[in-house]
Design a protein around this motif. Sequence first.
Motif: not given
Lengths: 353, 192
Positions: A42, A68-69, A73-75, A77, A81, A95, A141
């Motif tokens: 990001f 990022p895609r 890496c799953a994020y 937040a 989110a 996903p 995630a």
Amino acid sequence: MIQARLAAHGVDVEFQAGSGITALFGAAGAGKTLILDAIAGFVTPASGRVILDDKIVFDAASRVNLPPRSRHCAYVARHWALFPHMSVHDNLLFPLAGLPRLERHRRVKEMLERFTLQEAAPRRPHEVSPAERLRATVARALIGEPKLLLVDEPAAGLDIALRAEWYKILRLVRDETSLPMLLAARDPETCFELARNMLLLDGGRILQSGPPRKVFDQPVGVEAARLLGIRNLFPAEIVALDPGRNTSRLRLENFELTGPYLPGRLRGDRVWLCVEPGRLLAAPHDGAKPSMNQVAARLERASETPDAVRLEFAGGIVAEIARRDFEPQPKDNDNKEWLVEFPPNALRVLGCP
Amino acid sequence: MPPDWSPLWLSLRYAGLATLLAILVALPLGWLLERRRFTGSNLLNAAVNLPLVLPPAVLVYYLLARLGLWPLHFNWHTATGVSAIYTLPLLLRLTWPGLAAVDHSFENAARGLGAGEWRIFWRITLPLAWRALFGAVLAGFARAFVDFFATALVAANTAYGAGSVWLILLVAAASMAALYVGSWVWRGQAPA
């Protein structure tokens, strides 16, 4: 397995992390979120390199910067989110775009069962319980089978019951998978509960790294100790060293203490001394002469914690004693003099500042 | 005698079309200005907002028609185009905060979950901002519907009297400069 060397917006770190949870511990503004954002893609760092499972996802020198895609890496937040306009089921489906229909439904069903979300599935995130929201966030995630899980400030703002639930979920993930996880944490409890390793961050630099127990027991310096919330830090001078009796004599601001022998130190060295509040002994002063390592101190404040009483004395000494040992002084008694004892084996010496 | 509905029909038709044209431009433009910082973004912002400070006669007739930038035939197609230009800044002003209000963490979460920018825009940003966008479209439509000048262009089908093109250009340039400065003051960054 992730290897990262990053320099961006005042952050400059280098570390690697394998399976299990690695905590990034530091105060607000230490750069935890920025590191996670840079790894996720990001934020673009000014220099450095990020390698994820032998694949370079970012390298400033050769201008590799995967979007990022493509980084897998799953994020998770800070505020979860979960997409508010989709049901929990659709959140989990999100996903999986591009997979065959049957495979998508198989995976969603499996995740809903694994995280006991069957009842919550048709509802929107704001209609389910907070615990279900937590589980749904982690399930979403994990469903895309990421190579790395990035988690920002998990326990921040959670009440006690939810916090326990959150630890339970992450322990489950940690124990059932070999997924590396980076977790930004602001309190020591999270590090101890979950992390195998921790990186102690201050102003964008790594001060110390290692297992949480080791970091908390042996902070590398006074800055590290302060960040870890260690109380009772006193500057001291070594006035005598006696290897024969295995003791040392330390002069503090207003008093002297006998401590353990300090190998590798010289007489006259200035050091930082620290003592855990729970290992100090304290009792009201009955007028007797203080014995070895006992210091008369004036009680400034006593406050109760869930399982102890915290006594704050003049000179910055903090002791924690069991509640039954703390006999509240009668109201008319204005004797605030106490004797505080520093057991020699409780004294630890940090590196010189 | 049955009432003549044709003016209403004309107004609805051209206002609807103008709003459609304007939102098709305002949406990507709003997204671009909100999400990306690029060289010339303030200039673009100022240019789009120019119709806010220039009377239609000045902008359309003198700048576009007389300078030959836009061969003007006064018919309802032209009126629609002019109306779209005048609706655009309003729509942009209203869609921009709507898009800005969408929490970036949703979009970042979607990126981490493997979604591309196009999919994020359609599946995340747009559905989360739809109330603001709907309000913007309504306001834009109302603006286009009551707009007199475009109708006047069609109805009068006449050219305005001669004037100094250079004087008008000067006014336009001054307006543009003011908007440009305003744009970077508002966005809190130096001109780029």
